[in-house]
Design an enzyme around this catalytic site. Structure first.
Site, PDB file in Angstrom:
ATOM      1  N   ASP A   8       0.856  -1.180   0.000  1.00  0.00           N
ATOM      2  CA  ASP A   8       0.000   0.000   0.000  1.00  0.00           C
ATOM      3  C   ASP A   8       0.896   1.235   0.000  1.00  0.00           C
ATOM      4  OD1 ASP A   8      -2.427   1.559   0.408  1.00  0.00           O
ATOM      5  OD2 ASP A   8      -1.709   1.834   2.457  1.00  0.00           O
ATOM      6  N   ASP A  10      -0.318   5.003   0.884  1.00  0.00           N
ATOM      7  CA  ASP A  10      -0.567   6.035   1.892  1.00  0.00           C
ATOM      8  C   ASP A  10      -0.545   5.470   3.304  1.00  0.00           C
ATOM      9  OD1 ASP A  10      -0.795   8.221   0.189  1.00  0.00           O
ATOM     10  OD2 ASP A  10      -2.850   7.695  -0.328  1.00  0.00           O
TER      11      ASP A  10
END
Length: 228
Positions: A8, A10
């Site tokens: 991922d 953020d």
């Protein structure tokens, strides 16, 4: 043995919370509104709630972007256009990047040992802009952003569309690393791959989503990957 590592972006690699606050304050100043922590806290909560609704399939990403400002402006009686605020905010958010401490070195290390891929629900132009400015994009073997994948995490379609682009892909040799239980971990489980919850803030897990592994630091991830 792990070969494919999906990551991922953020709050796993980039410090999104800091970037979000900076971009919000700059946007508010641009439209003539005095920024402050009370406005930021309201926006932050609204933003999280709208992204959760997106993950549940209740609303579209376009609605997420506008709804959060409708909520903010309604609460504080701000007579400004949510659509205009959205565009200005994204313009600022695209500019530059902020790494979590140790994240750049972590990615550089991973790229020398595994096939690594970004998996993000973030806005396409924002993510592409920040990846470009960060200099880490060439280290990834693939970058999968929901607007290009036809689905959002945790939808299995997002993952299957990504997997289909990787020649010889084997789910048994894959893992996803992310900070979101409802997006990354649930999504990884839906897709049938191993999951690592990057819980750097040491939050309690009060959900029914159980990750295969939980870590609090990049060092823990590096060590864990050697043994799974």
């Amino acid at each position: 043995m792990i070969k494919y590592v999906f990551i991922d972006l953020d709050n796993t690699i980039f410090d999104f919370d800091t970037a979000e606050k900076r971009a919000l304050f700059k946007m508010l100043e641009t439209i003539g509104v005095e920024p402050g922590d009370e406005l930021y806290n309201c926006y932050h909560k609204a933003n999280i709630s709208q992204w959760k609704r997106l993950e549940l399939g209740e609303i579209t990403k376009a609605q997420v972007k506008v709804n959060r400002y409708k909520i903010l402006f309604d609460k504080f009686g701000i007579e400004k256009s949510p659509e205009t605020a959205t565009k200005i905010y994204e313009d600022f958010l695209c500019q530059g990047h902020i790494f979590l401490e140790g994240a750049k070195e972590f990615i550089e290390n991973l790229s020398s040992k595994y096939c690594i891929y970004i998996m993000s629900n973030g806005t396409l132009r924002v993510q592409r802009g920040r990846l470009a400015s960060s200099g880490i994009a060439p280290l990834f073997d693939g970058i999968f952003i929901s607007e290009e994948m036809g689905a959002e995490k945790p939808d299995k379609v997002f993952f299957e569309n990504a997997f289909s682009t990787i020649e010889g892909f084997d789910k048994n040799k894959a893992v996803i690393i992310g900070d979101s239980l409802t997006s990354d971990i649930k999504g990884g489980k839906n897709a049938g791959i191993k999951t690592i919850w990057f819980n750097r803030l040491e939050l309690d897990n009060d959900s029914e989503i159980i990750p295969d592994f939980t870590v609090n630091s990049f060092e823990e991830i590096n060590e864990l990957l050697k043994h799974i």
